[in-house]
Design a protein around this motif. Sequence first.
Motif, PDB file in Angstrom:
ATOM      1  N   ILE A 102      -1.425 164.402  52.230  1.00 55.30           N
ATOM      2  CA  ILE A 102      -1.011 163.162  52.885  1.00 55.30           C
ATOM      3  C   ILE A 102      -2.223 162.278  53.132  1.00 55.30           C
ATOM      4  O   ILE A 102      -2.202 161.074  52.863  1.00 55.30           O
ATOM      5  N   ASP A 103      -3.310 162.887  53.623  1.00 54.35           N
ATOM      6  CA  ASP A 103      -4.543 162.127  53.851  1.00 54.35           C
ATOM      7  C   ASP A 103      -5.055 161.508  52.554  1.00 54.35           C
ATOM      8  O   ASP A 103      -5.430 160.336  52.522  1.00 54.35           O
ATOM      9  N   LYS A 104      -5.040 162.274  51.492  1.00 48.30           N
ATOM     10  CA  LYS A 104      -5.554 161.777  50.208  1.00 48.30           C
ATOM     11  C   LYS A 104      -4.621 160.765  49.559  1.00 48.30           C
ATOM     12  O   LYS A 104      -5.005 160.074  48.622  1.00 48.30           O
ATOM     13  N   SER A 105      -3.400 160.677  50.062  1.00 44.28           N
ATOM     14  CA  SER A 105      -2.508 159.646  49.528  1.00 44.28           C
ATOM     15  C   SER A 105      -3.001 158.254  49.911  1.00 44.28           C
ATOM     16  O   SER A 105      -2.470 157.251  49.437  1.00 44.28           O
ATOM     17  N   SER A 106      -4.052 158.216  50.733  1.00 45.62           N
ATOM     18  CA  SER A 106      -4.685 156.923  51.022  1.00 45.62           C
ATOM     19  C   SER A 106      -5.151 156.257  49.731  1.00 45.62           C
ATOM     20  O   SER A 106      -5.312 155.037  49.686  1.00 45.62           O
ATOM     21  N   LEU A 107      -5.326 157.045  48.687  1.00 43.05           N
ATOM     22  CA  LEU A 107      -5.707 156.484  47.385  1.00 43.05           C
ATOM     23  C   LEU A 107      -4.705 155.447  46.917  1.00 43.05           C
ATOM     24  O   LEU A 107      -5.074 154.425  46.333  1.00 43.05           O
ATOM     25  N   VAL A 108      -3.427 155.690  47.198  1.00 40.82           N
ATOM     26  CA  VAL A 108      -2.398 154.724  46.824  1.00 40.82           C
ATOM     27  C   VAL A 108      -2.669 153.390  47.528  1.00 40.82           C
ATOM     28  O   VAL A 108      -2.593 152.320  46.921  1.00 40.82           O
ATOM     29  N   LEU A 109      -3.025 153.461  48.816  1.00 41.17           N
ATOM     30  CA  LEU A 109      -3.337 152.238  49.568  1.00 41.17           C
ATOM     31  C   LEU A 109      -4.626 151.588  49.073  1.00 41.17           C
ATOM     32  O   LEU A 109      -4.716 150.359  49.013  1.00 41.17           O
ATOM     33  N   VAL A 110      -5.618 152.402  48.720  1.00 40.49           N
ATOM     34  CA  VAL A 110      -6.868 151.849  48.178  1.00 40.49           C
ATOM     35  C   VAL A 110      -6.586 151.063  46.915  1.00 40.49           C
ATOM     36  O   VAL A 110      -7.102 149.944  46.734  1.00 40.49           O
ATOM     37  N   LEU A 111      -5.781 151.622  46.039  1.00 49.35           N
ATOM     38  CA  LEU A 111      -5.462 150.921  44.795  1.00 49.35           C
ATOM     39  C   LEU A 111      -4.736 149.608  45.077  1.00 49.35           C
ATOM     40  O   LEU A 111      -5.053 148.568  44.496  1.00 49.35           O
ATOM     41  N   LEU A 112      -3.793 149.640  45.992  1.00 49.48           N
ATOM     42  CA  LEU A 112      -3.071 148.425  46.374  1.00 49.48           C
ATOM     43  C   LEU A 112      -4.015 147.401  47.012  1.00 49.48           C
ATOM     44  O   LEU A 112      -4.029 146.228  46.626  1.00 49.48           O
ATOM     45  N   PHE A 113      -4.811 147.854  47.972  1.00 52.71           N
ATOM     46  CA  PHE A 113      -5.726 146.933  48.666  1.00 52.71           C
ATOM     47  C   PHE A 113      -6.810 146.382  47.738  1.00 52.71           C
ATOM     48  O   PHE A 113      -7.249 145.246  47.899  1.00 52.71           O
ATOM     49  N   SER A 114      -7.247 147.196  46.757  1.00 50.32           N
ATOM     50  CA  SER A 114      -8.285 146.710  45.838  1.00 50.32           C
ATOM     51  C   SER A 114      -7.761 145.558  44.980  1.00 50.32           C
ATOM     52  O   SER A 114      -8.508 144.648  44.631  1.00 50.32           O
ATOM     53  N   VAL A 115      -6.483 145.609  44.675  1.00 54.36           N
ATOM     54  CA  VAL A 115      -5.872 144.512  43.911  1.00 54.36           C
ATOM     55  C   VAL A 115      -5.684 143.292  44.812  1.00 54.36           C
ATOM     56  O   VAL A 115      -6.042 142.170  44.451  1.00 54.36           O
ATOM     57  N   LEU A 116      -5.142 143.519  46.018  1.00 58.57           N
ATOM     58  CA  LEU A 116      -4.837 142.405  46.922  1.00 58.57           C
ATOM     59  C   LEU A 116      -6.079 141.719  47.487  1.00 58.57           C
ATOM     60  O   LEU A 116      -6.156 140.493  47.515  1.00 58.57           O
ATOM     61  N   PHE A 117      -7.042 142.508  47.961  1.00 54.57           N
ATOM     62  CA  PHE A 117      -8.172 141.931  48.686  1.00 54.57           C
ATOM     63  C   PHE A 117      -9.438 141.779  47.858  1.00 54.57           C
ATOM     64  O   PHE A 117     -10.239 140.879  48.107  1.00 54.57           O
ATOM     65  N   LEU A 118      -9.631 142.666  46.886  1.00 52.10           N
ATOM     66  CA  LEU A 118     -10.845 142.595  46.065  1.00 52.10           C
ATOM     67  C   LEU A 118     -10.578 141.954  44.708  1.00 52.10           C
ATOM     68  O   LEU A 118     -11.499 141.766  43.922  1.00 52.10           O
ATOM     69  N   HIS A 119      -9.306 141.656  44.441  1.00 52.85           N
ATOM     70  CA  HIS A 119      -8.882 141.017  43.196  1.00 52.85           C
ATOM     71  C   HIS A 119      -9.289 141.815  41.966  1.00 52.85           C
ATOM     72  O   HIS A 119      -9.642 141.251  40.927  1.00 52.85           O
ATOM     73  N   GLU A 120      -9.235 143.151  42.111  1.00 51.56           N
ATOM     74  CA  GLU A 120      -9.498 144.001  40.963  1.00 51.56           C
ATOM     75  C   GLU A 120      -8.274 143.959  40.057  1.00 51.56           C
ATOM     76  O   GLU A 120      -7.154 143.795  40.525  1.00 51.56           O
ATOM     77  N   PRO A 121      -8.489 144.081  38.764  1.00 50.18           N
ATOM     78  CA  PRO A 121      -7.360 143.949  37.831  1.00 50.18           C
ATOM     79  C   PRO A 121      -6.345 145.081  37.986  1.00 50.18           C
ATOM     80  O   PRO A 121      -6.697 146.220  38.266  1.00 50.18           O
ATOM     81  N   LEU A 122      -5.103 144.721  37.813  1.00 57.08           N
ATOM     82  CA  LEU A 122      -4.000 145.673  37.859  1.00 57.08           C
ATOM     83  C   LEU A 122      -3.557 145.949  36.429  1.00 57.08           C
ATOM     84  O   LEU A 122      -3.250 145.019  35.680  1.00 57.08           O
ATOM     85  N   SER A 123      -3.553 147.193  36.041  1.00 58.05           N
ATOM     86  CA  SER A 123      -3.165 147.560  34.677  1.00 58.05           C
ATOM     87  C   SER A 123      -2.029 148.573  34.729  1.00 58.05           C
ATOM     88  O   SER A 123      -1.711 149.128  35.787  1.00 58.05           O
ATOM     89  N   TRP A 124      -1.458 148.860  33.584  1.00 52.86           N
ATOM     90  CA  TRP A 124      -0.393 149.849  33.517  1.00 52.86           C
ATOM     91  C   TRP A 124      -0.913 151.221  33.914  1.00 52.86           C
ATOM     92  O   TRP A 124      -0.193 152.020  34.488  1.00 52.86           O
ATOM     93  N   LYS A 125      -2.204 151.508  33.600  1.00 48.92           N
ATOM     94  CA  LYS A 125      -2.800 152.792  33.972  1.00 48.92           C
ATOM     95  C   LYS A 125      -2.882 152.930  35.488  1.00 48.92           C
ATOM     96  O   LYS A 125      -2.598 153.993  36.042  1.00 48.92           O
ATOM     97  N   ILE A 126      -3.259 151.852  36.170  1.00 50.05           N
ATOM     98  CA  ILE A 126      -3.345 151.886  37.632  1.00 50.05           C
ATOM     99  C   ILE A 126      -1.956 152.066  38.232  1.00 50.05           C
ATOM    100  O   ILE A 126      -1.760 152.869  39.146  1.00 50.05           O
ATOM    101  N   LEU A 127      -0.987 151.329  37.708  1.00 48.77           N
ATOM    102  CA  LEU A 127       0.383 151.468  38.203  1.00 48.77           C
ATOM    103  C   LEU A 127       0.925 152.882  37.975  1.00 48.77           C
ATOM    104  O   LEU A 127       1.509 153.486  38.882  1.00 48.77           O
ATOM    105  N   LEU A 128       0.730 153.417  36.798  1.00 49.62           N
ATOM    106  CA  LEU A 128       1.213 154.754  36.470  1.00 49.62           C
ATOM    107  C   LEU A 128       0.502 155.808  37.323  1.00 49.62           C
ATOM    108  O   LEU A 128       1.140 156.698  37.899  1.00 49.62           O
ATOM    109  N   GLY A 129      -0.811 155.696  37.417  1.00 48.85           N
ATOM    110  CA  GLY A 129      -1.582 156.652  38.214  1.00 48.85           C
ATOM    111  C   GLY A 129      -1.188 156.620  39.678  1.00 48.85           C
ATOM    112  O   GLY A 129      -1.029 157.672  40.312  1.00 48.85           O
TER     113      GLY A 129
END
Length: 142
Positions: A102-129
Motif C-alpha cells: 500500500i505504501d509503495k502504491s504511492s508510485l501511482v500518485l508519483v506518476l500522476l503528479f509528475s504528469v500534472l505538476f512537472l509536465h513529464e510526458p504521458l505515454s502508453w507505457k506509463i499508463l500501462l505500468g
Amino acid sequence: MSNTNTWWIYALLSACFAALTTIFAKVGVENVNSNLATAIRTVVILVVAWGIVFAQGSMVNLSEIPPKTMFFLLCSGAATGLSWIFYFKALQEGKASLVAPIDKSSLVLVLLFSVLFLHEPLSWKILLGTFLIAIGTLVLIF
C-alpha cells in the motif's frame, strides 16, 4: 559507466534498503510507540546524511540556496516526516507484507503528479505500468 547511466543502480539500491527498512522497522516497533520509533529513526538519518555532506565537502552556506529550492526541500521534508509517522503506525498495527504494498502504491500518485505538476510526458507505457501497479497492489492486499 557515465553518471547518466547509473541512476538505475541508485534506484535499485534504494529499493533494497527500503525493503530492509520495512523489515527492521516492523521488528523495531513491536514494543515502542510508533512516533518514538520514527523520532529515533530520524536521528539516525540526520547523523548519516549530515556525515555524508561533511565527508564529501558538500556543505555550502545555507543562505546561498535559492528560496524556491529551500521551500520545496522543506515541503519535501515535511511530507517525508508525515509519511514516516503514518508508515510506522501502519507497521505497528498491520502486517509488513500488506503495509508495504500500500505504501509503495504511492508510485501511482508519483506518476500522476509528475504528469500534472512537472509536465513529464504521458505515454502508453506509463499508463500501462501505472495500471499494473495499481492492480498488483490490490491483488496483494485483498
